[in-house]
Design a protein around this motif. Structure first.
Motif, PDB file in Angstrom:
ATOM      1  N   CYS A 110       0.836  -1.207   0.000  1.00  0.00           N
ATOM      2  CA  CYS A 110       0.000   0.000   0.000  1.00  0.00           C
ATOM      3  C   CYS A 110       0.875   1.263   0.000  1.00  0.00           C
ATOM      4  CB  CYS A 110      -0.927   0.001   1.210  1.00  0.00           C
ATOM      5  SG  CYS A 110      -2.191  -1.297   1.161  1.00  0.00           S
ATOM      6  N   LEU A 111       1.959   1.229   0.770  1.00  0.00           N
ATOM      7  CA  LEU A 111       2.865   2.379   0.802  1.00  0.00           C
ATOM      8  C   LEU A 111       3.504   2.616  -0.566  1.00  0.00           C
ATOM      9  CD1 LEU A 111       4.331   4.584   2.390  1.00  0.00           C
ATOM     10  CD2 LEU A 111       6.058   2.870   3.021  1.00  0.00           C
ATOM     11  N   CYS A 161      -5.382   2.147  -9.346  1.00  0.00           N
ATOM     12  CA  CYS A 161      -5.286   1.720  -7.931  1.00  0.00           C
ATOM     13  C   CYS A 161      -6.199   0.522  -7.654  1.00  0.00           C
ATOM     14  CB  CYS A 161      -5.647   2.878  -7.017  1.00  0.00           C
ATOM     15  SG  CYS A 161      -4.422   4.217  -7.021  1.00  0.00           S
ATOM     16  N   GLY A 193       0.901   4.093  -2.945  1.00  0.00           N
ATOM     17  CA  GLY A 193       0.646   5.495  -2.622  1.00  0.00           C
ATOM     18  C   GLY A 193       1.766   6.398  -3.093  1.00  0.00           C
ATOM     19  N   VAL A 220       1.477   6.858  -6.926  1.00  0.00           N
ATOM     20  CA  VAL A 220       0.414   7.812  -7.295  1.00  0.00           C
ATOM     21  C   VAL A 220       0.858   9.239  -6.988  1.00  0.00           C
ATOM     22  CG1 VAL A 220      -1.937   8.571  -6.786  1.00  0.00           C
ATOM     23  CG2 VAL A 220      -1.424   6.117  -7.047  1.00  0.00           C
ATOM     24  N   LEU A 221       1.511   9.433  -5.851  1.00  0.00           N
ATOM     25  CA  LEU A 221       1.963  10.767  -5.472  1.00  0.00           C
ATOM     26  C   LEU A 221       2.985  11.307  -6.479  1.00  0.00           C
ATOM     27  CD1 LEU A 221       1.974  13.085  -3.437  1.00  0.00           C
ATOM     28  CD2 LEU A 221       3.754  11.839  -2.170  1.00  0.00           C
TER      29      LEU A 221
END
Length: 388
Positions: free
Chosen positions: A18-19, A48, A22, A25-26
């Motif tokens: 998950c990290l 996602c 994320g 995406v960032l």
């Protein structure tokens, strides 16, 4: 294991996934905004979602691989708790699980070999001790016959004709004096012979109690004649020790559900304990020893009461521990600390209770409670181990 447990085990991997998603995406969002381009939020959310589905599929696959080994562990634990044979671990699951399964199988095989070797040595020890004790009984029986013949010879010498004059009268007097001097020696020999017999019998019972097999057969036993037989077996010892035994039973017949052979052993040990400690030092007058037989509900209670030297209060909590002799054992070098330990062991295996109440210098009472039960203690049924 439950599905929740597997998911928790994979929690670190899921958190890192998950990290990473994320952060990806960032980076994409910041890159597009720095170039003045519009951020395609719908496409990012769709990506996602696909990543989450792929991650969930990977987790389910990992759980599916681990489930067989988890079931094998649960089955092995259930078999261990029930005391049965443990199944061999299957080499399935992940590589780590297969490595652990192989280690568990190797450990189990090693422990099983050690257990068989220990049982083999125990059986050899039991057979050796039993054979040795039985072999020693033969010379003891011969000693008994020789002592009886020697006592008869001494009695015949005392009762022989004695003249009143001359050398004949002097010889007869010398013979009577010698016979009178031999009689105490014969009593001492008889006492030592009886003590040796008791030690050999205790050796046999120790081997039987502490072995993997406890041969007990519960039945209805009339305890009054059994106790009377135990008391009568020590007639000469009662006389030598100036003890007066008495059985105080509430009825001529009192039945209890127990094993007659082991109950006789318990009574024998408690009687011998009274013979050793039931007379205060320096007392020439006779002391009573009473065995009370009473019913308490459905149970039978036997109380062995003496008025001897008693037991110090500090020694009572450890009285039934093996090889514990206490303060009285220091005064009597022949104490071994085994008899009462065996009594406690036998009582626990038969489901009986043994309690002691004593005051130093006033006497001791052992209370044996024979519960009205048709089953043995679980400890007596543990010989299933020999069937593995």
């Amino acid at each position: 294991m439950r599905l929740r447990d597997y998911v928790l085990d994979l929690g670190r991997l899921l958190s890192l996934a998950c990290l990473g998603l994320g952060l990806f995406v960032l980076v994409v969002v910041l890159s597009l905004q720095s170039r003045g381009l519009a951020v395609p939020w719908a496409d990012l959310l769709y990506g996602c979602l696909l990543a989450a589905l792929a991650t969930a599929a990977g987790v389910l696959w990992e759980v599916w691989v681990r489930i067989p080994q988890g079931r094998a562990l649960a089955a092995r634990r259930a078999a261990l708790e029930q005391g049965g044979a443990q199944p061999r671990m299957r080499l399935v699951g992940t590589r780590e699980q297969r490595a652990w399964a192989a280690l568990v199988n190797a450990e189990y095989a090693h422990n099983l070999r050690e257990r068989y070797e220990s049982e083999r040595q125990t059986k050899f020890y039991e057979a050796f001790v039993t054979r040795f004790a039985h072999q020693m009984k033969t010379p003891l029986a011969v000693m008994t016959l020789l002592l009886a013949e020697l006592r008869e010879s001494v009695a015949a010498g005392n009762a022989g004709p004695a003249t009143d004059a001359g050398q004949g009268g002097k010889a007869g007097g010398n013979r009577n004096v010698k016979a009178a001097g031999v009689a105490p020696l014969l009593d001492s020999l008889l006492e030592e012979k009886e003590r040796l017999e008791a030690s050999l019998e205790q050796l046999l019972q120790t081997a039987r109690v502490t072995s993997f097999r406890f041969d007990a057969r519960p039945e209805r036993v009339d305890v009054v004649p059994l106790l009377r037989e135990v008391v009568n077996e020590h007639k000469s010892a009662w006389i030598r020790r100036h003890l007066y035994p008495r059985i105080d039973a509430e009825a001529p017949t009192v039945y209890a559900w127990t094993d007659g052979k082991w109950l006789r052993f318990i009574a024998e040990q408690l009687v011998r304990n009274a013979l050793q400690y039931g007379v205060p030092p320096g007392t020439d007058a006779g002391c009573p020893f009473v065995i009370r037989v009473r019913r308490r509900g459905g149970d039978v209670v036997l109380a062995f009461c003496d008025q001897g030297i008693g037991i110090p209060q500090a020694d009572l909590p450890r009285l039934f521990q093996p090889f514990f002799t206490g303060a009285n054992g220091r005064l009597h070098s022949r104490a071994t600390g085994i008899g009462l330990y065996l009594v406690k062991e036998v009582c626990e295996r038969l489901g009986h209770d043994i309690q002691v109440c004593s005051t130093a210098g006033q006497g001791t009472t052992f209370t044996l409670t024979l519960h009205d039960s048709t089953h043995l203690s679980p400890a007596a049924l543990s010989d299933d181990l020999t069937k593995l």
